[in-house]
Write a protein that holds these residues in place. Structure first.
Motif, PDB file in Angstrom:
ATOM      1  N   TYR A  45       0.815  -1.224   0.000  1.00 20.80           N
ATOM      2  CA  TYR A  45       0.000   0.000   0.000  1.00 20.80           C
ATOM      3  C   TYR A  45       0.850   1.278   0.000  1.00 20.80           C
ATOM      4  O   TYR A  45       0.371   2.358   0.343  1.00 20.80           O
ATOM      5  CB  TYR A  45      -1.008  -0.029   1.164  1.00 20.80           C
ATOM      6  CG  TYR A  45      -2.233  -0.853   0.790  1.00 20.80           C
ATOM      7  CD1 TYR A  45      -3.302  -0.279   0.113  1.00 20.80           C
ATOM      8  CD2 TYR A  45      -2.291  -2.217   1.043  1.00 20.80           C
ATOM      9  CE1 TYR A  45      -4.410  -1.026  -0.273  1.00 20.80           C
ATOM     10  CE2 TYR A  45      -3.390  -2.980   0.663  1.00 20.80           C
ATOM     11  CZ  TYR A  45      -4.441  -2.371   0.003  1.00 20.80           C
ATOM     12  OH  TYR A  45      -5.540  -3.111  -0.390  1.00 20.80           O
ATOM     13  N   GLY A  46       2.117   1.161  -0.362  1.00 19.08           N
ATOM     14  CA  GLY A  46       2.900   2.370  -0.632  1.00 19.08           C
ATOM     15  C   GLY A  46       3.618   2.980   0.551  1.00 19.08           C
ATOM     16  O   GLY A  46       4.073   4.127   0.467  1.00 19.08           O
ATOM     17  N   VAL A  49     -11.338  -5.370   7.832  1.00 23.25           N
ATOM     18  CA  VAL A  49     -11.023  -4.512   6.677  1.00 23.25           C
ATOM     19  C   VAL A  49      -9.551  -4.672   6.287  1.00 23.25           C
ATOM     20  O   VAL A  49      -9.199  -4.668   5.097  1.00 23.25           O
ATOM     21  CB  VAL A  49     -11.465  -3.034   6.920  1.00 23.25           C
ATOM     22  CG1 VAL A  49     -10.779  -2.407   8.083  1.00 23.25           C
ATOM     23  CG2 VAL A  49     -11.239  -2.185   5.691  1.00 23.25           C
ATOM     24  N   LEU A  50      -8.694  -4.881   7.273  1.00 23.06           N
ATOM     25  CA  LEU A  50      -7.272  -5.115   6.969  1.00 23.06           C
ATOM     26  C   LEU A  50      -7.124  -6.394   6.136  1.00 23.06           C
ATOM     27  O   LEU A  50      -6.380  -6.424   5.140  1.00 23.06           O
ATOM     28  CB  LEU A  50      -6.499  -5.254   8.287  1.00 23.06           C
ATOM     29  CG  LEU A  50      -4.987  -5.387   8.193  1.00 23.06           C
ATOM     30  CD1 LEU A  50      -4.349  -4.055   7.794  1.00 23.06           C
ATOM     31  CD2 LEU A  50      -4.393  -5.852   9.530  1.00 23.06           C
ATOM     32  N   VAL A  51      -7.866  -7.420   6.516  1.00 17.38           N
ATOM     33  CA  VAL A  51      -7.780  -8.710   5.819  1.00 17.38           C
ATOM     34  C   VAL A  51      -8.362  -8.586   4.399  1.00 17.38           C
ATOM     35  O   VAL A  51      -7.787  -9.107   3.430  1.00 17.38           O
ATOM     36  CB  VAL A  51      -8.505  -9.792   6.653  1.00 17.38           C
ATOM     37  CG1 VAL A  51      -8.643 -11.079   5.883  1.00 17.38           C
ATOM     38  CG2 VAL A  51      -7.749 -10.023   7.961  1.00 17.38           C
ATOM     39  N   GLU A  52      -9.460  -7.858   4.267  1.00 16.33           N
ATOM     40  CA  GLU A  52     -10.031  -7.638   2.917  1.00 16.33           C
ATOM     41  C   GLU A  52      -9.033  -6.906   2.029  1.00 16.33           C
ATOM     42  O   GLU A  52      -8.826  -7.256   0.868  1.00 16.33           O
ATOM     43  CB  GLU A  52     -11.280  -6.736   3.008  1.00 16.33           C
ATOM     44  CG  GLU A  52     -12.540  -7.386   3.527  1.00 16.33           C
ATOM     45  CD  GLU A  52     -13.564  -6.329   3.960  1.00 16.33           C
ATOM     46  OE1 GLU A  52     -14.413  -6.682   4.786  1.00 16.33           O
ATOM     47  OE2 GLU A  52     -13.502  -5.144   3.499  1.00 16.33           O
ATOM     48  N   MET A  53      -8.400  -5.873   2.593  1.00 15.46           N
ATOM     49  CA  MET A  53      -7.462  -5.080   1.785  1.00 15.46           C
ATOM     50  C   MET A  53      -6.209  -5.881   1.442  1.00 15.46           C
ATOM     51  O   MET A  53      -5.631  -5.716   0.372  1.00 15.46           O
ATOM     52  CB  MET A  53      -7.101  -3.778   2.523  1.00 15.46           C
ATOM     53  CG  MET A  53      -8.288  -2.832   2.606  1.00 15.46           C
ATOM     54  SD  MET A  53      -7.980  -1.389   3.639  1.00 15.46           S
ATOM     55  CE  MET A  53      -6.868  -0.434   2.613  1.00 15.46           C
ATOM     56  N   ALA A  54      -5.796  -6.761   2.353  1.00 14.13           N
ATOM     57  CA  ALA A  54      -4.640  -7.629   2.062  1.00 14.13           C
ATOM     58  C   ALA A  54      -4.989  -8.555   0.907  1.00 14.13           C
ATOM     59  O   ALA A  54      -4.202  -8.712  -0.039  1.00 14.13           O
ATOM     60  CB  ALA A  54      -4.266  -8.420   3.315  1.00 14.13           C
ATOM     61  N   ALA A  55      -6.177  -9.143   0.955  1.00 14.52           N
ATOM     62  CA  ALA A  55      -6.579 -10.091  -0.093  1.00 14.52           C
ATOM     63  C   ALA A  55      -6.640  -9.390  -1.449  1.00 14.52           C
ATOM     64  O   ALA A  55      -6.219  -9.940  -2.477  1.00 14.52           O
ATOM     65  CB  ALA A  55      -7.925 -10.708   0.253  1.00 14.52           C
ATOM     66  N   GLU A  56      -7.119  -8.150  -1.418  1.00 11.81           N
ATOM     67  CA  GLU A  56      -7.251  -7.372  -2.666  1.00 11.81           C
ATOM     68  C   GLU A  56      -5.904  -7.228  -3.385  1.00 11.81           C
ATOM     69  O   GLU A  56      -5.843  -7.161  -4.604  1.00 11.81           O
ATOM     70  CB  GLU A  56      -7.757  -5.983  -2.271  1.00 11.81           C
ATOM     71  CG  GLU A  56      -8.575  -5.259  -3.276  1.00 11.81           C
ATOM     72  CD  GLU A  56      -9.109  -3.983  -2.619  1.00 11.81           C
ATOM     73  OE1 GLU A  56      -8.616  -2.912  -2.997  1.00 11.81           O
ATOM     74  OE2 GLU A  56      -9.957  -4.071  -1.727  1.00 11.81           O
ATOM     75  N   ARG A  57      -4.812  -7.175  -2.620  1.00 11.46           N
ATOM     76  CA  ARG A  57      -3.478  -7.008  -3.246  1.00 11.46           C
ATOM     77  C   ARG A  57      -2.598  -8.249  -3.060  1.00 11.46           C
ATOM     78  O   ARG A  57      -1.365  -8.146  -3.116  1.00 11.46           O
ATOM     79  CB  ARG A  57      -2.785  -5.761  -2.690  1.00 11.46           C
ATOM     80  CG  ARG A  57      -3.604  -4.517  -2.978  1.00 11.46           C
ATOM     81  CD  ARG A  57      -2.801  -3.281  -3.176  1.00 11.46           C
ATOM     82  NE  ARG A  57      -3.717  -2.181  -3.473  1.00 11.46           N
ATOM     83  CZ  ARG A  57      -3.400  -0.907  -3.510  1.00 11.46           C
ATOM     84  NH1 ARG A  57      -2.169  -0.543  -3.248  1.00 11.46           N
ATOM     85  NH2 ARG A  57      -4.297   0.012  -3.801  1.00 11.46           N
ATOM     86  N   ASN A  58      -3.246  -9.388  -2.820  1.00 10.20           N
ATOM     87  CA  ASN A  58      -2.513 -10.661  -2.676  1.00 10.20           C
ATOM     88  C   ASN A  58      -1.416 -10.618  -1.621  1.00 10.20           C
ATOM     89  O   ASN A  58      -0.309 -11.105  -1.850  1.00 10.20           O
ATOM     90  CB  ASN A  58      -1.886 -11.072  -4.016  1.00 10.20           C
ATOM     91  CG  ASN A  58      -2.953 -11.503  -4.985  1.00 10.20           C
ATOM     92  OD1 ASN A  58      -3.910 -12.182  -4.598  1.00 10.20           O
ATOM     93  ND2 ASN A  58      -2.817 -11.088  -6.238  1.00 10.20           N
ATOM     94  N   VAL A  59      -1.711  -9.985  -0.502  1.00 13.01           N
ATOM     95  CA  VAL A  59      -0.740  -9.940   0.597  1.00 13.01           C
ATOM     96  C   VAL A  59      -1.106 -11.048   1.582  1.00 13.01           C
ATOM     97  O   VAL A  59      -2.245 -11.108   2.053  1.00 13.01           O
ATOM     98  CB  VAL A  59      -0.784  -8.572   1.315  1.00 13.01           C
ATOM     99  CG1 VAL A  59       0.210  -8.545   2.467  1.00 13.01           C
ATOM    100  CG2 VAL A  59      -0.515  -7.437   0.339  1.00 13.01           C
TER     101      VAL A  59
END
Ligand SMILES: NC(=O)C1=CN([C@@H]2O[C@H](COP(=O)(O)OP(=O)(O)OC[C@H]3O[C@@H](n4cnc5c(N)ncnc54)[C@H](OP(=O)(O)O)[C@@H]3O)[C@@H](O)[C@H]2O)C=CC1
Ligand SMILES: O=C(CO)COP(=O)(O)O
Length: 330
Positions: free
Chosen positions: A228-229, A286-296
């Motif tokens: 996430y930069g 939400v952290l887990v959703e965002m991780a999945a979105e970027r294959n983390v």
């Protein structure tokens, strides 16, 4: 350098009271804005926040019960829970001068929109200058004037420097930075990981397990941050590694304590009835959703989210983590 003399602190909880004391000690004119007039009366009568009753507010702090008191502020510290940041920031629009720094002091990610705190402020207050303050600092320590250090970031370094000078004292040392994203990711993710380490502590799995989980949690925080930069040096600084170490090791932490209660046998629902704010419980999904979105890959954070929403029991979550395939460390 710009002098930010008039500081409005919005939110009269534990952290708001601590930061109001910090700003007063630094010689600023401070107004502490409680939720409403009744809440402000209660704070004035007690001379303290109801969330931090044992630490007196500096006598020079004005306590107000409405957003009008923010008019004329040179900088605003927004110190309400992460999920309330957007709604409370929006109420400031009519009273803020253009360009006023608004410092997010919450540690979390907005559910639904998946926004980080400074993006929440930018969306609610397009004319303001978003900034973020985060790092290893318990409200009780800070309010009492024990030595602490945090990171204070704004996109424009001059703004971050001015904010650091407005709040800094020998016992509250803000290091300035421009990596907003890194600072807000560290603060949000460490709370989720602290719940995991608390569970291990509550289950009495030993200090070695807690150290291993903290370290592997930090690897997750770094992976998420990179995706996430965030800048790596921010994540290894006060607002990342520093706050992770603090929160994963002290019962003063509400997130760690929530984990301990769950590890010790309470259901997540029972453990959350303490009434204490544990931001990690809101951030985990939400952290887990965002991780999945970027294959983390974030197995520890995912286990915390699954335990909190009842999809996994504690022992199942521990088994899921300890039976993962052996792999290279990095
Ligand atoms: N406590 C700490 O040691 C630290 C906390 N933080 C962060 O600061 C943030 C706030 O935590 P903290 O102060 O400890 O929490 P508290 O629960 O102590 O206080 C929260 C405050 O926010 C107010 N509030 C809640 N929702 C709203 C709303 N919708 N509108 C207006 N006011 C609202 C509460 O009012 P009311 O009482 O009326 O509900 C209360 O005064 C969190 O994100 C936390 O992670 C960061 C560093 C240290
Ligand atoms: O963020 C904190 C310390 O840096 C406070 O931790 P808790 O919110 O877990 O109490």
């Amino acid at each position: 350098m710009t002098i930010l003399q008039r500081i409005a602190v919005i939110g009269a909880g534990a952290w708001g009271a601590a930061l109001a004391n910090v700003a007063a000690r630094a010689g600023r004119d401070v107004v502490l804005v409680a939720r409403d007039a009744d809440a402000a009366d209660a704070v004035r009568r007690a001379g303290a926040s109801p969330h931090l009753p044992d630490v007196a507010l500096d006598g020079a702090i004005a306590v107000a019960g409405g957003i009008d008191a923010v008019a004329g502020a040179d900088a605003v510290l927004l110190v309400v829970p992460a999920q309330a940041h957007g709604a409370v920031a929006a109420t400031l629009a009519p009273v803020l001068a253009p360009g006023t720094p608004v410092v997010a002091c919450a540690k979390g990610i907005e559910r639904g929109t998946r926004r980080f705190m400074t993006d929440v402020i930018a969306a609610a207050l397009p004319g303001a200058t978003p900034a973020i303050l985060s790092g290893p600092s318990f409200a009780a320590d800070v309010a009492r004037g024990l030595p602490t250090a945090v990171t204070l970031a704004a996109a424009d370094d001059a703004v971050a420097v001015a904010l650091a000078h407005a709040l800094g004292t020998p016992t509250f040392r803000p290091y300035h930075a421009t990596d907003l994203r890194g600072v807000e990711i560290g603060g949000a993710a460490k709370n989720v990981l602290a719940i995991a380490v608390g569970i291990v502590r509550g289950r009495r799995l030993g200090a070695s397990a807690a150290a291993a989980l903290t370290t592997r949690g930090f690897a997750e925080l770094m992976r998420f941050g990179r995706a996430y930069g965030a800048r790596p040096e921010t994540l290894t600084g006060l607002s990342g590694l520093g706050d992770l170490i603090l929160t994963c090791s002290s019962r003063q932490s509400r997130n760690f304590s929530l984990g301990i209660a769950i590890g010790d046998g309470l259901s997540p629902g029972e453990a959350r009835q303490s009434g204490l704010l544990a931001e990690g419980a809101f951030t985990a999904p939400v952290l887990v959703e965002m991780a999945a979105e970027r294959n983390v890959d974030m197995p520890i954070a995912a286990a915390v989210a699954a335990v909190l929403d009842g999809r996994l029991g504690v022992d199942q979550a521990i088994a899921a983590l300890t039976t993962r395939p052996f792999r290279a460390e990095h």
